[in-house]
Design a protein around this motif. Sequence first.
Motif: not given
Length: 491
Positions: A54-57, A221-227, A211-216
């Motif tokens: 996963p690219t999040t990782t 805006r809230v980097p903690a969500t991606q973390r 990941f659609g526009p809303r997720a991006k």
Amino acid sequence: MFDAVIVGAGFAGIGAAIQLKRSGIENFVILDREDDLGGTWYVNHYPGLAVDVPTTTYSYFFEPNPNWSRLFSTGREIKQYADDVADKYDVRRHIRFSTVVEGARWDEDAKLWQVTVNGGEVLSARYLITATGFLSQPKIPDIPGIDNFAGRVIHTTDWDDDYDPAGQRIAVIGTGATAVQLIPELAKTAADLTVYQRTPIWVVPKIDLRFGPRAKKLFARVPATQRVLRWLTDSIYEWMVTIGVVRYRTFRGRGNISAADLSKLHRFVTVRDKELRRRLTPDYDFGCKRPTFSNGYYRTFTRANVHLQDIGIDHVQSDGIVGTDGTKNVIDTLVLATGFDLWEANFPAIEIIGRDGRNLGKWWRENRFQAYQGVSIPYFPNLLSLASPYAFLGLNFFNTMEYQMRLMDRLFREVQARGATTFEVTEEANTRYLDRMTELLGNSLFTLGNCASARSYYYDPAGEPTLLRPTTTETAIREASEFPLSDYAIN
């Protein structure tokens, strides 16, 4: 003269450059044989290329990317990420492209590395960092007659973007992770596709979220969500590697059996032919060889234009391939999805001569593959070899880079604080680390599991699984931040 020379402009080289800058070292150069940065993500651009983590990782922890289009992003997006990170941290201006490093030798009198590049130029540097990666030297199969094939031959690391497989009779040799991505793409338009399989691969379903526009927008805006998402994907992968590989004895292979059952179910649902399912089923334990994710690989073999050949290749003729049973398959294109030569050509990727004339490649092969914390070797002062034995943490390269950058930070801070010019790991510390890694591997899948038929690149030529570091990511990062400074002779 440079303070440092980095060999390789992939993610390891970029990470090392960022860490040097954090340490206040700006007088360095990155040498790369290609004409652009990105390493394997620049060299590879075959159809279907995507990350299988996963690219999040699969990204620097300190540099999350809110612009991924999906959970398993394409190779093009990974390459763009490399470009963006290099530009943000002003790394590109340090890179010399199209520069082949021929070798490096430690000058004991000057206390410098002398690095020879193509054309005979010699660069002097206080520190040498080899960031050549594990997957950098393509492996060409030694098959009789392959050089006589009159049609098109393409290795996946040198893909021709102008090649159109439509209507072609194609043979693919190899069924590793690259082939799993490529074969379904070629099958869409090829007139006939034959896959030559030596060793089946474990394949499990791929949960590839978009990941659609809303997720991006939320990630930006809230980097903690991606973390948080990264924490989740990191934890899942860490759990998989811990119970399935590192602590195989403790969990008695239950995780491997469960993963294998998932792969079997995946085959049963997509391949109704019982005999074909049998031929696609590995006879080694899940995890002995790098498994992969795909929703289309098994299904591809149910197409009328796709054939599985697993009896072996006898030789290649000018117009086709002859199997060990004497049958001939006439083809137009031969695709080599045969992976990389990890050990013979990559450990090390260049000739490195250390103190007292010690040749690193020769010493490794005569004295076991070894490297303290996966980066340092006795008799090689001021050398950090980032693609070394016991360096790679499971499935995620970026976790490996994370602990290596922390080790660099601790080491360079101490060298600067002492006003020193050299560092070298002691033989005692190296031996202690090697003994510990050997003991830990005794509890792992690679020692206790059924891996004999896997033909896995995790094993070195002596049969030891020294590619992987058999610890958790947390342990590796902690040790990189807290290792005894007395493990190095700093002068």
